[in-house]
Design an enzyme around this catalytic site. Structure first.
Site, PDB file in Angstrom:
ATOM      1  N   ALA A 131     -41.198 -13.328  12.468  1.00 30.86           N
ATOM      2  CA  ALA A 131     -41.030 -13.425  13.919  1.00 30.86           C
ATOM      3  C   ALA A 131     -42.289 -12.910  14.606  1.00 30.86           C
ATOM      4  O   ALA A 131     -43.260 -13.641  14.767  1.00 30.86           O
ATOM      5  CB  ALA A 131     -39.784 -12.650  14.365  1.00 30.86           C
ATOM      6  N   CYS A 132     -42.302 -11.656  14.986  1.00 33.59           N
ATOM      7  CA  CYS A 132     -43.410 -11.141  15.802  1.00 33.59           C
ATOM      8  C   CYS A 132     -44.725 -10.990  15.030  1.00 33.59           C
ATOM      9  O   CYS A 132     -45.793 -11.134  15.626  1.00 33.59           O
ATOM     10  CB  CYS A 132     -43.008  -9.822  16.444  1.00 33.59           C
ATOM     11  SG  CYS A 132     -41.583 -10.017  17.555  1.00 33.59           S
ATOM     12  N   ILE A 133     -44.662 -10.727  13.730  1.00 33.56           N
ATOM     13  CA  ILE A 133     -45.905 -10.672  12.948  1.00 33.56           C
ATOM     14  C   ILE A 133     -46.534 -12.055  12.879  1.00 33.56           C
ATOM     15  O   ILE A 133     -47.726 -12.238  13.173  1.00 33.56           O
ATOM     16  CB  ILE A 133     -45.641 -10.111  11.538  1.00 33.56           C
ATOM     17  CG1 ILE A 133     -45.238  -8.640  11.611  1.00 33.56           C
ATOM     18  CG2 ILE A 133     -46.865 -10.297  10.647  1.00 33.56           C
ATOM     19  CD1 ILE A 133     -46.310  -7.714  12.162  1.00 33.56           C
TER      20      ILE A 133
END
Length: 204
Positions: A131-133
């Site tokens: 997701a955010c990585i």
């Protein structure tokens, strides 16, 4: 048969050609290592230990540490689940960027913070891998940054109930494909925690 290229820390320093002018420095970007995010994270203890090591290495080498903290319905600002894990305590002098989207650059001050620090290379660690990585790595690369993922310092939760691979496979696949990432004038790739030498990477 294709084999993922091995990108050494020294190679990052030599080959790093960020397309951002006058941005010779490297920063450690720590993404969303918050209580609610890490509660069920794969290999939590080992990943956190590696991130702690990275932060200590960066601070010891005078390399900027930039923290990112997510706010959402599941992570309401000011709540215990929103707070950073107790193993990691941002220094009051270190930038803390608040976000509401997967890409840490979207609708945040991250670009302004990095520009003020003359940073054109990012070493990325944190959560969640898929997701955010992932979003932040691509967001950085598309904006002209060199972006290196620390292979053993990112993690995700088990989302197999939703059709995802098991979390260890998600981490392994992300490391694999980021090792192949290329674009004109920028470098990507992965390194392990014990390979990161900010003293080399921070050199102009």
């Amino acid at each position: 048969m294709l084999r993922a290229p091995k990108l050494s820390v020294l190679a990052v320093k030599v080959a790093g050609m960020t397309t951002l002018p006058d941005r010779p420095k490297t920063a450690l970007l720590v993404v969303d290592v918050q209580n609610g995010v890490m509660e069920g994270a794969h290999d939590r203890a080992a990943v956190l230990s590696n991130i702690v090591t990275l932060v200590e290495k960066a601070r010891g080498g005078g390399v900027p540490v930039v923290w990112v903290q997510h706010t959402s319905e599941e992570l309401p600002r000011g709540s215990s689940v929103w707070e950073y894990v107790p193993e990691l305590v941002p220094d009051s002098a270190e930038p803390l960027v608040h976000k509401e989207y997967g890409d840490s650059f979207e609708d945040t001050e991250l670009e302004a913070v990095l520009a003020s620090l003359a940073v054109g290379r990012l070493v990325v660690a944190g959560a969640q891998t898929d997701a955010c990585i992932r979003s932040t790595l691509h967001g950085a690369f598309a904006r002209g940054y060199d972006a290196t993922l620390v292979a053993d310092a990112h993690t995700t939760e088990d989302l197999t109930a939703y059709g995802a691979p098991e979390p260890g496979a998600v981490v392994a696949h992300t490391n694999l494909y980021w090792g192949f990432q290329t674009a004109p004038g920028r470098t990507a790739g992965t390194v392990k925690t014990d390979e990161v030498d900010f003293g080399v990477m921070a050199s102009a």
